[in-house]
Design a protein around this motif. Structure first.
Motif, PDB file in Angstrom:
ATOM      1  N   LEU A  21       0.827  -1.197   0.000  1.00 41.84           N
ATOM      2  CA  LEU A  21       0.000   0.000   0.000  1.00 41.84           C
ATOM      3  C   LEU A  21       0.864   1.250   0.000  1.00 41.84           C
ATOM      4  O   LEU A  21       1.639   1.488   0.941  1.00 41.84           O
ATOM      5  CB  LEU A  21      -0.911  -0.003   1.227  1.00 41.84           C
ATOM      6  N   LEU A  23       0.968   5.313   0.168  1.00 37.31           N
ATOM      7  CA  LEU A  23       0.122   6.380   0.710  1.00 37.31           C
ATOM      8  C   LEU A  23       0.592   7.745   0.230  1.00 37.31           C
ATOM      9  O   LEU A  23       1.787   8.021   0.191  1.00 37.31           O
ATOM     10  CB  LEU A  23       0.158   6.349   2.236  1.00 37.31           C
ATOM     11  N   VAL A 109      -5.014   4.111  11.017  1.00 39.90           N
ATOM     12  CA  VAL A 109      -4.285   2.852  10.846  1.00 39.90           C
ATOM     13  C   VAL A 109      -5.234   1.663  10.984  1.00 39.90           C
ATOM     14  O   VAL A 109      -5.253   0.754  10.141  1.00 39.90           O
ATOM     15  CB  VAL A 109      -3.130   2.747  11.852  1.00 39.90           C
ATOM     16  N   ILE A 113      -5.784   1.471   6.898  1.00 37.69           N
ATOM     17  CA  ILE A 113      -4.637   0.670   6.456  1.00 37.69           C
ATOM     18  C   ILE A 113      -4.860  -0.822   6.701  1.00 37.69           C
ATOM     19  O   ILE A 113      -4.685  -1.646   5.803  1.00 37.69           O
ATOM     20  CB  ILE A 113      -3.343   1.149   7.148  1.00 37.69           C
ATOM     21  N   ALA A 118      -3.118  -4.359   4.244  1.00 39.31           N
ATOM     22  CA  ALA A 118      -1.750  -3.989   3.875  1.00 39.31           C
ATOM     23  C   ALA A 118      -0.728  -4.938   4.479  1.00 39.31           C
ATOM     24  O   ALA A 118      -0.730  -5.181   5.687  1.00 39.31           O
ATOM     25  CB  ALA A 118      -1.466  -2.563   4.322  1.00 39.31           C
ATOM     26  N   VAL A 121       3.478  -0.924   3.978  1.00 39.69           N
ATOM     27  CA  VAL A 121       3.065   0.449   3.694  1.00 39.69           C
ATOM     28  C   VAL A 121       4.287   1.242   3.257  1.00 39.69           C
ATOM     29  O   VAL A 121       5.330   1.211   3.914  1.00 39.69           O
ATOM     30  CB  VAL A 121       2.421   1.107   4.936  1.00 39.69           C
ATOM     31  N   TYR A 129      -1.415  11.582   8.630  1.00 37.13           N
ATOM     32  CA  TYR A 129      -2.697  10.887   8.544  1.00 37.13           C
ATOM     33  C   TYR A 129      -3.557  11.248   9.762  1.00 37.13           C
ATOM     34  O   TYR A 129      -4.275  10.412  10.318  1.00 37.13           O
ATOM     35  CB  TYR A 129      -2.471   9.365   8.460  1.00 37.13           C
ATOM     36  N   ALA A 144       1.085   0.980  14.133  1.00 35.73           N
ATOM     37  CA  ALA A 144       1.027  -0.241  13.324  1.00 35.73           C
ATOM     38  C   ALA A 144       0.999  -1.499  14.187  1.00 35.73           C
ATOM     39  O   ALA A 144       0.371  -2.496  13.825  1.00 35.73           O
ATOM     40  CB  ALA A 144       2.221  -0.286  12.378  1.00 35.73           C
ATOM     41  N   ILE A 150       6.828  -1.214   7.225  1.00 33.65           N
ATOM     42  CA  ILE A 150       6.785   0.209   6.876  1.00 33.65           C
ATOM     43  C   ILE A 150       8.059   0.585   6.131  1.00 33.65           C
ATOM     44  O   ILE A 150       9.164   0.271   6.585  1.00 33.65           O
ATOM     45  CB  ILE A 150       6.650   1.096   8.133  1.00 33.65           C
TER      46      ILE A 150
END
Length: 313
Positions: A21, A23, A109, A113, A118, A121, A129, A144, A150
Motif C-alpha cells: 500500500l 500512501l 491505521v 490501512i 496492507a 506500507v 494521517y 502499526a 513500513i
C-alpha cells in the motif's frame, strides 16, 4: 488497473490477497511520487503482491483549512492514467469529509490501512494521517503494532530543492514551465474541450481553439507560450495565450486559446489537450488589430524556432 472508491470507515477489503500500500495524495504524480511508487512496485513484485495506491477525492486542505480555491495539477482521470502507466494495480480513492478529517492517527491505521489488508506500507517522509505532530511517519510504527511493514521514503530533491506538488503549482503560476517539466518529469498538460470564442484570431489569420477546462486546474501565468496541442490523438506544435484579450476590451474573463500550426479544421466541442513547454512573453495591449496581427506573426516565429532547437522534448 482497477479504480476503487471508498468511504470511511473502510469496510474490510475484498481483495484476494494482501497488498503493498502506497500512501499519498500524489497530485501531479511528479518525480518524487514516481520514485516512491517504483519502490512500492519493486516490493510488490518481490512479494508477489498487488500494488495499491491510496489517495483522496480532494486535497485535505480543502476540508480542514477551508481552502476552497485550491487548484490541482491533475484531476482524478489524469492521476489514474499516470498511476496505470506506473504499474499500479489498484487506485483507491477515499472520500475526504469533515468527519474523516477529525479521526485520530490510530483510527486511520486501524480502520483504513489494516482494513485494506496492507502487508507493507510505503509513504514519504512527510506523510501525515491526522494531527501532524502525532500522526506522522515517526509514530507510524507505534500505531502499526507490527501488523504491517513500513518503508519510509526520504525527501527527493532537484538542484537542492524539494520536489513537491506545492513547488510545482508555484512554478505553473509563475509561468516557469521548464522548471515544471524538471519537477514533474513530464510537461504540464491541461485537458478540456473546444468552446466557442469570439473568433478574433480567425479574423486575423490566426484561428484559435478556445479551451474549456476544469476550473480546479492550475492555470499558467498570463502570457503566451510554446505549446503542443493534441487533437484526435495527434500532437501539433502550437502557441497558446493565457489572458484577458485586453486589446479587444475584454478584461474580465481569462481565456486559454491555442493557435495550432498547420491545422485548419472545425473542432468545436471536441476534446483537446494542451502540453505546456515555455513562456515566451507577457500579455500586451496593442493599439489595434493590425499591431496585434504583427505581434502574432512574431510569436509564431519564436515558437517555431523554439521547437526547431528543442527536438528532444
Amino acid at each position: 488497473m482497477q479504480l476503487i472508491h471508498l468511504n470511511y470507515p473502510v469496510k474490510q477489503s475484498t481483495l484476494p490477497s494482501k497488498v503493498v500500500l502506497a500512501l499519498g495524495f500524489f497530485d501531479g504524480v511528479h518525480r518524487g511520487h514516481q520514485h516512491l511508487i517504483s519502490i512500492a512496485k519493486d516490493v510488490a513484485n518481490e512479494k508477489h503482491l498487488p500494488l495499491m495506491v491510496l489517495t483522496f477525492d480532494r486535497h485535505p486542505s480543502e476540508v480542514y483549512a477551508g481552502n476552497k480555491n485550491f487548484v490541482y495539477i491533475d484531476d482524478l482521470e489524469e492521476k489514474a492514467y499516470k498511476m496505470e502507466k506506473a504499474g499500479v494495480d489498484y487506485l483507491a480513492v477515499l472520500k475526504f469529509t469533515e468527519a474523516f478529517s477529525r479521526i485520530s492517527g490510530q483510527e486511520f491505521v486501524d480502520n483504513v490501512i489494516v482494513e485494506l489488508n496492507a502487508d507493507t506500507v510505503v509513504a514519504g517522509f512527510d506523510y501525515t494521517y491526522g494531527p501532524k505532530e502525532i500522526a506522522n511517519m515517526a509514530h507510524l510504527p507505534e500505531f502499526a503494532k507490527n501488523r504491517f511493514e513500513i518503508i519510509n521514503v526520504p525527501k527527493q530533491t532537484f538542484e537542492g530543492e524539494k520536489i513537491g506538488s506545492t513547488e510545482i503549482r508555484r512554478a505553473i503560476a509563475a509561468g516557469d514551465m521548464e522548471l515544471v517539466y524538471d519537477l514533474l518529469g513530464h510537461h504540464y498538460v491541461m485537458n478540456g474541450i473546444v468552446g466557442h470564442g469570439k473568433r478574433n484570431g480567425h479574423k486575423l489569420g490566426y484561428p484559435t481553439a478556445n479551451l474549456i477546462w476544469n476550473s480546479k486546474k492550475a492555470i499558467p501565468k498570463i502570457g503566451v507560450y510554446a505549446t503542443k496541442t493534441k487533437i484526435a490523438g495527434k500532437w501539433y506544435d502550437s502557441m497558446t495565450s493565457v489572458g484577458y484579450n485586453v486589446t479587444i476590451g475584454d478584461s474580465k474573463q481569462i481565456y486559454i486559446e491555442s493557435n495550432i500550426f498547420d491545422f485548419d479544421e472545425d473542432i468545436y466541442g471536441q476534446p483537446i489537450a494542451i502540453k505546456w513547454y515555455k513562456y515566451t512573453r507577457g500579455e500586451e495591449k496593442f493599439a489595434g488589430l493590425d499591431e496585434l496581427k504583427e505581434q502574432l506573426h512574431k510569436d509564431k516565429e519564436v515558437v517555431e524556432e523554439y521547437f526547431a532547437s528543442n527536438l528532444e522534448k
